[in-house]
Each structure stands twice: as C-alpha cells, then as structure tokens.
Enzyme design. Structure first.
Site, short mmCIF file in Angstrom:
data_model
loop_
_atom_site.label_atom_id
_atom_site.label_comp_id
_atom_site.label_asym_id
_atom_site.label_seq_id
_atom_site.Cartn_x
_atom_site.Cartn_y
_atom_site.Cartn_z
N SER A 199 146.27 25.79 70.33
CA SER A 199 146.14 25.24 71.56
C SER A 199 147.01 24.09 71.73
O SER A 199 147.25 23.53 70.88
CB SER A 199 144.68 24.66 72.12
OG SER A 199 144.57 24.76 73.40
N GLY A 237 146.96 29.10 74.44
CA GLY A 237 147.88 27.96 73.76
C GLY A 237 148.91 27.09 74.43
O GLY A 237 149.09 26.29 73.92
N GLU A 270 145.89 34.96 77.09
CA GLU A 270 144.81 34.39 77.55
C GLU A 270 144.87 32.80 77.77
O GLU A 270 144.36 32.19 77.05
CB GLU A 270 143.55 34.56 76.44
CG GLU A 270 143.66 36.11 75.90
CD GLU A 270 142.74 36.07 74.80
OE1 GLU A 270 142.57 35.16 73.86
OE2 GLU A 270 141.72 36.83 74.85
N PRO A 271 145.72 32.62 78.84
CA PRO A 271 145.97 31.07 78.99
C PRO A 271 144.71 30.47 79.53
O PRO A 271 144.10 30.91 80.45
CB PRO A 271 147.17 31.18 79.96
CG PRO A 271 146.79 32.41 80.81
CD PRO A 271 146.34 33.49 79.76
N ARG A 273 144.37 26.34 79.16
CA ARG A 273 144.85 25.04 79.33
C ARG A 273 146.00 25.00 80.38
O ARG A 273 146.37 24.19 81.52
CB ARG A 273 145.55 24.34 78.23
CG ARG A 273 145.99 22.94 78.38
CD ARG A 273 146.64 22.45 77.33
NE ARG A 273 145.73 22.50 75.92
CZ ARG A 273 144.88 21.73 75.44
NH1 ARG A 273 144.59 20.65 75.89
NH2 ARG A 273 144.28 22.20 74.54
N TYR A 314 140.84 14.16 69.68
CA TYR A 314 142.11 14.40 69.15
C TYR A 314 143.08 13.57 69.10
O TYR A 314 144.43 13.82 69.08
CB TYR A 314 142.95 15.79 69.93
CG TYR A 314 141.64 16.89 70.18
CD1 TYR A 314 141.21 17.47 69.31
CD2 TYR A 314 141.68 17.10 71.70
CE1 TYR A 314 140.39 18.61 69.62
CE2 TYR A 314 140.75 18.33 72.05
CZ TYR A 314 139.97 18.79 70.79
OH TYR A 314 139.54 19.91 71.28
N CYS A 341 128.66 2.92 74.85
CA CYS A 341 128.52 1.96 73.72
C CYS A 341 129.20 2.32 72.68
O CYS A 341 128.37 2.48 71.33
CB CYS A 341 127.12 1.75 73.63
SG CYS A 341 125.97 1.42 74.94
N GLU A 342 130.47 2.43 72.64
CA GLU A 342 131.31 2.63 71.53
C GLU A 342 132.75 2.18 71.54
O GLU A 342 133.14 1.94 72.62
CB GLU A 342 131.66 4.22 71.55
CG GLU A 342 130.69 5.26 71.50
CD GLU A 342 129.97 5.54 70.03
OE1 GLU A 342 130.69 5.54 69.03
OE2 GLU A 342 128.83 5.94 70.02
N TYR A 371 139.43 21.60 79.53
CA TYR A 371 138.69 20.64 78.43
C TYR A 371 138.32 19.05 78.79
O TYR A 371 138.52 18.45 77.90
CB TYR A 371 139.70 20.50 76.94
CG TYR A 371 140.03 22.10 76.74
CD1 TYR A 371 139.09 22.99 76.36
CD2 TYR A 371 141.40 22.43 77.00
CE1 TYR A 371 139.37 24.28 75.92
CE2 TYR A 371 141.63 23.85 76.89
CZ TYR A 371 140.71 24.83 76.25
OH TYR A 371 141.23 26.08 76.06
C1 PLP Z 1 141.07 28.81 73.76
C2 PLP Z 1 141.24 30.09 73.48
C3 PLP Z 1 142.30 30.38 74.36
C4 PLP Z 1 143.01 29.38 75.52
O1 PLP Z 1 143.69 28.56 74.77
P1 PLP Z 1 144.65 27.47 75.73
O2 PLP Z 1 145.15 26.46 74.66
O3 PLP Z 1 143.56 26.84 76.72
O4 PLP Z 1 145.55 28.26 76.54
C5 PLP Z 1 142.72 31.62 74.38
N1 PLP Z 1 142.18 32.53 73.56
C6 PLP Z 1 141.31 32.37 72.67
C7 PLP Z 1 140.60 33.16 71.85
C8 PLP Z 1 140.86 31.10 72.71
O5 PLP Z 1 140.01 30.62 71.69
#
Ligand code: PLP
Length: 412
Positions: A199, A237, A270-271, A273, A314, A341-342, A371
């Site tokens: 990601s 990602g 599969e976007p 982010r 991160y 409290c950190e 996220y």
């Molecule tokens: C988290 C994830 C995504 C999405 O990732 P992004 O960085 O948010 O685009 C897609 N596929 C799988 C399997 C994931 O675990």
C-alpha cells in the site's frame, strides 16, 4: 519552509467551503468528505479498467453511506472480515459483487460468505482451501499469490515479498500447487489469480515488475493445467499524495504499468487509499499551544492517535493549515499533538503553521479519508469523531459522533 498551504491537496468540493461553519454545526474532531471526489475517483478507475473490473477495498473507509456510493458507482467491494461483510450486507450491497479477503478466514466467516452468496473468495492458504471445500462455497475462488516483489513502501504495509503472512509463494512452487488444486477440485470453481504487493506505492516500476511476475506465473499455470486463467486481480496500493512534495501517479499511468506485465488477460484492481484518502480532511480545534524556549512548539488538538493512528504506526506524514487563513505563510515549526496520554501521540511532528496560531483555531489535516476513521479507536475513552459527506456545499452526517454513553455500551 514558510510556504503557505497548497490547496491542490484539497478535493475540489471542499476548497471553497467554510469549514468553520461545518465545525460549528457538527463539532470537532470531524472527518469531512467530498462526495463528488469519491465518485470521480471511482469513475476514473472504471474508465481505465472497465465495468466489473474495479473493487473498492472497504478497509480504507467503510460505512453504510460509503457502501451505497460504491454500489451506485458500479464497483465491486472487497471485504476482509465478517464485520466488513456484515456492514456491506446490511447496507444492501449486491452480493455477487463482493470479494472476500483475509489470511485467516474462520469457518463462520466462510459460512457467512456461502450463505449470503458472496461472488468471490480470494483464498490465502491450503488450510483455507480445505475449509472452502468443507463449507461448500459455491462462488469463484481466486488464488492469492506472493510475487516476491518489494513495493518500496513501509515494511508493515508491504505484502508482496516472499516473507509475508499473505498468500501462496510463487518462487517455492506453492502458488502453482494451489492453482492446480483449485482447478482440479470438484467442489471449487476456479476464478483466477490475485496479487497485492502493498500500500502507498508510488513507484510504477514496482507494479510493472509484480504484474510481470504474475503474468509469467499465469502462463505457467495455463501450460501446467490446460485451463485458461479467467482473471488476474492485481490488488490495490496506488499511493496518495499526502505532502506538498509527494507526487502520485495517475490512474491512467498505473493502468498502463500493470498492462505491460499481464498482456491481454482481463485485469481487476482493488483500490482503497487512492479512492478515499484525498477525499477527506480532518478538522480539529486547537486547545493548547506550548512553546518550549529553544525547542519545538507543541500545538495540541482535540483528537489524536485515536482518530489517526497512521503517524504513530508508520511514521506517516501530513500537512496542516489553519482553516480561516489557508494562505498565511507558515513560519512556525510546530508539532501537532493529540490529547492522549502518550508522548508519541503526535499527528504531524514537523508541521508548519502560521506563527500566530492560537487557542481556538480550527486546524485542518488534509488527505485523511483512508485508514483514518477505519483505524480509529476509543483509546483513553475518547469518543470517535463524526463523519460528514459534503455534496453541492451541503453536509450530511454519515457516521454520528460517539456519545459518552456509547463508551459504556459493551460493559457487562
Ligand atoms: C488493503 C488492500 C487493498 C487496498 O489497498 P490500498 O493501498 O488502500 O489501495 C487491496 N487489496 C487487498 C487484498 C488489500 O489487502
């Protein structure tokens, strides 16, 4: 660095909005999403990859309104737990467009997938293949493979290397064995192969390389099994631009990089982010300003690691500006801290803010749509913020603010 805030980090629908009015109406901290931005990003993806070839990764940000928006835009939806599945089902998402992920799906989760008619499961292990056969999952089964590619991102969100908890390793032959097994299984329907390298990836060469490995692997599977690979799902990602200095590839460039690797095969992506992140900002109220002589100035806000754990998890970076003077020079080097409290509870350790920042100012961190809320917690018994969607200048609540009594809801 005294540059004023660069408004191109804001989604168009929030640029001319009076955020002070929104904060006065809905309170702070508050997540504010530009609904048109979300829809525009969905459409860019569908334009590049085609109808039925884009699944939104629900873990980036999920609630009933978001599920409905994704359904309306014609996307598929990734869920990775029984909880995400439940939200999708209750919001009425078309089940055949659901894709179920996860490295340790339980029997109960797979039974729920079977009973609700989920279209696809992405299988992650031999144990899971056993379970899918036992449960009698009737949808398509994709095989998740780890292509052995470093994604040039934080190691915690890098998933495509051989040393990963996810998927079947290509280099050891496990992936080929898994594909052969699904193809040969009388109980399972083979749906293709899947790979997700990580990601917040900016480097298109990482994608081209992973797609190349997956493409070659698909060729090898076709030779070995004599069966066509019906679909190559290349995960998500694509990185989002969080800082002035970041530059994120376009969806068009991303699509081109993937295509070079897999040739003519149908591709799915599969976007998460890159659809949700830049759509939202978080509004905070400044509560204290502490200038340390010879040191940093701490500007503390009314939220923190409970609404945005990414900086702590991160070391993720954000910009910050003041809502009523976005164009002011930002001459003060400040740490924007939360109220937990950190000592480590810092949202922006190296922020630049106008030197006259003061108690009561409305502070904005852009690009918090992915996220952020989905990773929010009740640490220190801080109620989670509300979330609003803005469209045509009008805001509506899509997730209400937690009340103090909500914090006691589960106590027995
Ligand atoms: C988290 C994830 C995504 C999405 O990732 P992004 O960085 O948010 O685009 C897609 N596929 C799988 C399997 C994931 O675990």
């Amino acid at each position: 660095m005294t540059d004023p805030f660069d408004q191109t980090l804001l989604p168009v629908g929030l640029r001319d909005l009076d955020l002070a009015v929104i904060a006065a109406e809905f309170g702070t901290p508050l997540f504010v999403y530009d609904e048109d931005h979300l829809r525009a990003r969905c459409r860019e993806y569908v334009t590049q990859f085609g109808e039925g070839r884009v699944a939104y990764a629900g873990k980036a940000f999920l609630c009933t309104a978001m599920v409905r928006l994704i359904a309306e835009e014609g996307l598929h939806l990734d869920v990775a737990t029984g909880g995400e599945l439940h939200v999708a089902l209750r919001a009425g998402f078309p089940v055949e467009r659901l894709v179920f992920h996860g490295n340790n799906k339980s029997d109960a989760e797979l039974e729920a997938a079977r009973d609700s008619g989920v279209g696809r499961v992405v299988a992650d292990s031999f144990d899971e293949l056993d379970r899918l056969e036992r449960v009698g999952f009737a949808g398509e089964v994709l095989v998740r493979v780890t292509p052995g590619v470093e994604a040039h991102t934080h190691e915690f969100i890098q998933t495509g290397t051989d040393d990963s908890k996810f998927g079947f390793t290509v280099s050891t032959g496990a992936a080929a064995e898994a594909v052969a097994r699904v193809v040969a299984s009388p109980a399972l329907r083979f749906g293709g192969i899947h790979a997700h390298i990580g990601s917040q990836v900016f480097r298109l060469d990482s994608y081209a390389k992973a797609a190349g490995v997956v493409g070659a692997f698909a060729d090898e599977c076709e030779r070995a099994t004599g069966v066509d690979i019906p679909l190559v799902n290349l995960g998500g990602g694509l990185g989002a631009r969080y800082l002035h200095s970041d530059s994120d590839p376009s969806v068009t460039e991303y699509a081109a990089a993937l295509r070079t690797g897999v040739g003519d095969r149908p591709i799915m992506v599969e976007p998460g982010r890159s659809i949700a992140a830049a759509a939202a900002v978080t509004l905070y109220r400044v509560g204290t300003v502490k200038a340390i002589p010879g040191g940093r100035t701490y500007v503390a806000v009314d939220g923190g690691m409970s609404d945005n754990p990414r900086p702590v998890l991160y070391g993720a970076g954000y910009e910050a500006y003041l809502a009523d003077r976005p164009d002011a020079p930002r001459a003060l080097a400040a740490a924007v801290a939360g109220k937990h409290c950190e000592q480590g509870d810092v949202i922006v350790p190296d922020a630049h803010l106008p030197a006259d920042v003061t108690v009561g100012d409305l502070l904005v961190t852009p690009v918090t749509g992915a996220y952020g809320y989905s990773m929010a917690s009740n640490y220190n018994k801080v109620p989670r913020p509300a979330v609003v969607f803005v469209r045509d200048g009008q805001a509506r609540v899509v997730i209400r603010r937690e009340s103090l009594d909500d914090l006691l809801r589960l106590d027995a």
